[in-house]
Design a protein around this motif. Structure first.
Motif, PDB file in Angstrom:
ATOM      1  N   ARG A  47      11.879   5.379   0.122  1.00 26.40           N
ATOM      2  CA  ARG A  47      11.066   4.357  -0.548  1.00 26.40           C
ATOM      3  C   ARG A  47      11.646   2.964  -0.331  1.00 26.40           C
ATOM      4  O   ARG A  47      10.907   1.995  -0.078  1.00 26.40           O
ATOM      5  CB  ARG A  47      11.014   4.673  -2.049  1.00 26.40           C
ATOM      6  CG  ARG A  47      10.392   3.569  -2.895  1.00 26.40           C
ATOM      7  CD  ARG A  47      10.423   3.933  -4.371  1.00 26.40           C
ATOM      8  NE  ARG A  47      11.742   4.359  -4.821  1.00 26.40           N
ATOM      9  CZ  ARG A  47      12.735   3.509  -5.109  1.00 26.40           C
ATOM     10  NH1 ARG A  47      12.566   2.203  -4.959  1.00 26.40           N
ATOM     11  NH2 ARG A  47      13.893   3.980  -5.544  1.00 26.40           N
ATOM     12  N   ILE A  48      12.961   2.846  -0.400  1.00 24.52           N
ATOM     13  CA  ILE A  48      13.604   1.544  -0.186  1.00 24.52           C
ATOM     14  C   ILE A  48      13.331   1.040   1.223  1.00 24.52           C
ATOM     15  O   ILE A  48      13.016  -0.136   1.432  1.00 24.52           O
ATOM     16  CB  ILE A  48      15.115   1.660  -0.448  1.00 24.52           C
ATOM     17  CG1 ILE A  48      15.377   1.955  -1.926  1.00 24.52           C
ATOM     18  CG2 ILE A  48      15.853   0.392  -0.015  1.00 24.52           C
ATOM     19  CD1 ILE A  48      16.820   2.298  -2.246  1.00 24.52           C
ATOM     20  N   LEU A  49      13.421   1.941   2.196  1.00 21.85           N
ATOM     21  CA  LEU A  49      13.150   1.533   3.579  1.00 21.85           C
ATOM     22  C   LEU A  49      11.707   1.057   3.747  1.00 21.85           C
ATOM     23  O   LEU A  49      11.445   0.065   4.450  1.00 21.85           O
ATOM     24  CB  LEU A  49      13.434   2.692   4.530  1.00 21.85           C
ATOM     25  CG  LEU A  49      14.902   3.114   4.669  1.00 21.85           C
ATOM     26  CD1 LEU A  49      15.014   4.334   5.569  1.00 21.85           C
ATOM     27  CD2 LEU A  49      15.753   1.977   5.208  1.00 21.85           C
ATOM     28  N   ASP A  50      10.784   1.732   3.109  1.00 22.88           N
ATOM     29  CA  ASP A  50       9.386   1.321   3.211  1.00 22.88           C
ATOM     30  C   ASP A  50       9.179  -0.069   2.605  1.00 22.88           C
ATOM     31  O   ASP A  50       8.348  -0.853   3.092  1.00 22.88           O
ATOM     32  CB  ASP A  50       8.476   2.340   2.520  1.00 22.88           C
ATOM     33  CG  ASP A  50       8.390   3.657   3.293  1.00 22.88           C
ATOM     34  OD1 ASP A  50       8.670   3.636   4.512  1.00 22.88           O
ATOM     35  OD2 ASP A  50       8.057   4.686   2.680  1.00 22.88           O
ATOM     36  N   GLU A  51       9.908  -0.379   1.548  1.00 29.46           N
ATOM     37  CA  GLU A  51       9.827  -1.718   0.951  1.00 29.46           C
ATOM     38  C   GLU A  51      10.259  -2.776   1.967  1.00 29.46           C
ATOM     39  O   GLU A  51       9.618  -3.830   2.105  1.00 29.46           O
ATOM     40  CB  GLU A  51      10.711  -1.806  -0.293  1.00 29.46           C
ATOM     41  CG  GLU A  51      10.236  -0.990  -1.471  1.00 29.46           C
ATOM     42  CD  GLU A  51      11.223  -1.062  -2.630  1.00 29.46           C
ATOM     43  OE1 GLU A  51      12.136  -1.931  -2.587  1.00 29.46           O
ATOM     44  OE2 GLU A  51      11.094  -0.268  -3.580  1.00 29.46           O
TER      45      GLU A  51
END
Length: 755
Positions: A47-51
């Protein structure tokens, strides 16, 4: 096509991932792509990478359907890469500021090599940072790119994936890839190095290699550490397919067996009940891969290697027992020696304190025994002139002895002569406190010179601020030893009275270290500039920020390269970090490129002040000293709220009111650059502010401060006998380099000793 492709494999690192990604995307070098590979991480990493991908189109995220491990996750990233060069960054590590800019410049300087190897630092959970051991080897090659056949020592560099930039065509053209399992870095690193025709080196630290207290897979014992054997089997299979590399087998074999010997001795890698089986596998590899005529290395450090060669597990076990016993014995011996030494020296020090005081002996120290400097040094020089019968001895650390001025008499802390000198001296002079174990005996006089006018809260005033971390009771016990306290201005006198409420007397004299600003000649100023390498036609601007209690290490508040470029060729930027900070590789690199002069290790701030035309600072007490010269002071204070909240301040430096603000105030880089390009830094308005600031904080700084201190304290003269203060209107501080260069015509050069 981007210049760099940075591949970041990610698995269960959500606590470190943002720092890692910010360190890449926040680089000054922008021509890059980031390929983040989510290795089916069970935490919030995906999720952090997608942000990040949603905010920055340079980020591509690959979400793998199953966990494949670090090596194959990197391989997946390589397949998507399009950059000229590949870099691998582990997701719990980070790039240092300016790293990618430095890497790309070195690639060009080395002629676009197949591989560029760069340095790193290790960081620890307690905020400790340790340099690598490879700096000298990396620096020895300069910008020459060579193969391991030409320079076999290159194979001794750290065999990891993340300390290299790989030319993508080279990497993919040789079919290089990571093998599954642990220790995947080692064979790939060696395969890369032996395949490359040109290898460049960059001695600058570019990566912060995080040493996690727990959770790092290589530091968790278990059978997974047996993965090292198939990894090296793949390396030698690689060699078997390339007979032209056979001459490198002995060195690679030595690297392999040394690696096995290292791991088997580490209980955080090989569990004790697996050690015998691990040893047996290591000896099998020794027999299988040992080149004809190979001789094991000598020396005590290579003993595990030779035990593997001899297939002597009993010998290895005995070695481990001997090491354990030796460590225990050393620990016990040190403890006994420490206790015995403390008792002996305590008794010796007490005995010396019963002997007569030496009325002619003066002990000096500055900045916790860092060398001959600051107010104590100025007092010693004046004492040699006015009281030649007094003997001066400096307390200094061993490391500064080679740099002491010629003829300096010194003692090392806690040496026998140290205890004798501290016990017998009539006068003890310091700009900080002497250690708690120093006893104030009858007949001794302690002189506290301080080392700056206080803007930030000091002493007892620090109790209400979060940055304070000290025993205030111990602080008052140290201050109670003072007999005299040097004050540079009425503001300081008021503060010292409140924050160090002990029965000492003030010497309201000005700071002795600032006398040189009234006595230096035009020739002195120009000679200092010549030694620093500052051209006569340049306007020298000294940037001298202070330390931050709320932050570890030197972190420039400025993009120094941008500011230097914006100021243009008419200016030269001198940068001096606070003495609490060590060498800074980024500053050294900027100096090598001619962007600025790194003067952090220059022994004399007084010389730097004399050589400069203006000062940029923040909350440093350097501004009060610089005001004596009546030269422009620019306050660059982007973190004023954070600093004043964490440490506390005595007046509103940013207010713009006369007596509080010494000149232009800039809160952003753009404002700072505008101050220079518009001429506001040296205007009628800033001259008015500076005059009011000098009136408040420099009333006694007339070139006679050291004389007042020597006569009052060391010679015991009455206050009425001290030199009268020269009125501000009659003072003639050293002229700016621009004026000095225009008016100087003297043939003889005299340089004051201010170090």
């Amino acid at each position: 096509m981007p210049r760099l492709s940075v591949i970041v494999p990610v698995f269960k690192v959500q606590g470190y991932l943002r720092e890692c990604m910010d360190s890449v995307l926040g680089q000054s070098f922008r021509d890059l792509e980031v390929i983040a590979v989510d290795d089916c991480s069970p935490d919030g990493s995906g999720r952090i990478l997608d942000e990040y991908a949603a905010r920055d189109d340079r980020v591509t995220v690959l979400h793998l359907p199953e966990n494949v491990g670090l090596g194959r996750a990197r391989n997946a990233g390589v397949e998507r890469a399009t950059g000229d060069y590949l870099l691998f960054l582990d997701s719990d590590d980070s790039y240092l500021d300016g790293a990618l800019e430095a890497i790309t410049r070195r690639l060009e300087a080395c002629g676009e090599p197949d591989v560029l190897v760069f340095d790193h630092v290790r960081s620890y959970w307690w905020n400790g940072v340790r340099e690598s051991i490879f700096g000298d080897l990396l620096a020895s090659t300069g910008t020459k790119a060579e193969s391991v056949f030409e320079n076999p020592r290159l194979l001794r560099l750290f065999a990891v994936a993340w300390n290299k930039a790989y030319r993508r065509e080279f990497y993919q053209g040789h079919g290089l890839s990571f093998q599954p399992g642990l220790y995947e870095d080692a064979p790939l690193a060696y395969e890369v190095m032996i395949s490359a025709e040109t290898i460049g080196c960059l001695p600058r630290a570019c990566v912060t290699y995080r040493q996690r207290p727990q959770g790092a897979i290589t530091r968790s014992p278990g059978r997974k550490h047996f993965d090292i054997f198939p990894q090296y089997e793949s390396l030698f299979a690689f060699l078997d397919e390339r007979p032209h590399l056979d001459s490198l087998r002995p060195l690679l074999f030595e690297r392999m067996i040394s690696h096995y010997g290292f791991c088997i001795q580490r209980p955080d890698r090989v569990h004790p009940h697996d050690r015998r089986k691990y040893f047996r596998r290591a000896t099998e590899h020794y027999r299988r891969y040992c080149p004809d005529g190979f001789t094991p290395p000598g020396g005590r450090a290579a003993l595990p290697f030779r035990l593997i060669a001899a297939r002597s597990y009993t010998g290895l076990a005995l070695l481990e027992r001997a090491k354990t016993a030796r460590r225990k014995l050393i620990k016990q011996s040190r403890k006994a020696k420490h206790l015995l030494g403390r008792a002996v020296y305590k008794a010796y020090y007490a005995f010396q304190r019963r002997l007569p005081v030496d009325e002619k002996l003066v002990v000096y120290s500055a900045y916790w025994d860092r060398g001959v400097s600051c107010n104590p040094a100025a007092i010693q020089r004046k004492a040699a002139e006015l009281a030649p019968g007094l003997r001066a001895v400096w307390v200094v650390r061993p490391g500064v002895v080679p740099d002491l001025p010629e003829g300096t008499d010194y003692v090392l802390p806690r040496s026998p002569r140290y205890w004798r000198t501290m016990a017998r001296a009539r006068f003890l002079v310091n700009n900080v406190n002497f250690p708690d174990f120093v006893v104030k005996r009858p007949g001794q006089i302690h002189l506290q010179t301080h080392h700056g006018t206080p803007l930030k809260s000091m002493g007892l005033d620090q109790q209400k601020y979060p940055a304070a971390n000290m025993s205030f009771g111990a602080l008052l016990r140290r201050a109670s030893r003072w007999d005299w306290s040097v004050s540079s201005n009425p503001h300081s006198t008021e503060v010292w009275d409140r924050v160090y409420p002990c029965p000492y007397q003030h010497v309201e004299a000005g700071y002795p270290r600032n006398d040189v600003y009234a006595t230096a000649t035009d020739e002195d100023v120009l000679e200092i500039r010549r030694r620093l390498g500052i051209a006569p036609d340049k306007t020298a601007v000294l940037y001298a920020p202070t330390m931050r209690d709320y932050r570890k290490g030197f972190v420039p508040e400025l993009d120094l390269e941008r500011v230097s470029r914006a100021l243009g060729d008419r200016y030269v930027l001198l940068v001096r970090t606070h003495y609490f900070y060590g060498a800074n590789s980024a500053l050294s690199e900027l100096q090598e490129r001619g962007v600025l002069l790194d003067v952090s290790r220059h022994p004399s701030i007084e010389e730097l002040n004399l050589a400069s035309d203006a000062m940029i600072t923040d909350y440093s007490s350097a501004m009060f000293d610089y005001a004596v010269l009546d030269r422009p002071i620019i306050s660059y204070v982007p973190d004023w709220e954070a600093y004043s909240a964490s440490r506390g301040v005595y007046f509103e430096l940013v207010s713009g009111r006369p007596g509080e603000t010494p000149g232009v105030v800039a809160r952003t880089e753009d404002e700072l650059i505008e101050a220079f390009t518009s001429g506001a830094w040296d205007s009628a308005r800033t001259a008015e502010l500076r005059a009011a600031f000098r009136e408040r904080f420099c009333p006694w700084e007339d070139g006679h401060a050291a004389e007042r201190v020597v006569r009052r304290v060391l010679l015991g003269e009455d206050e009425s006998a001290l030199p009268a203060v020269v009125p501000m209107s009659e003072r003639k501080p050293a002229r700016t380099p621009r004026v000095a260069d225009a008016r100087s015509g003297a043939a003889e050069v005299r340089v004051p000793s201010v170090t």
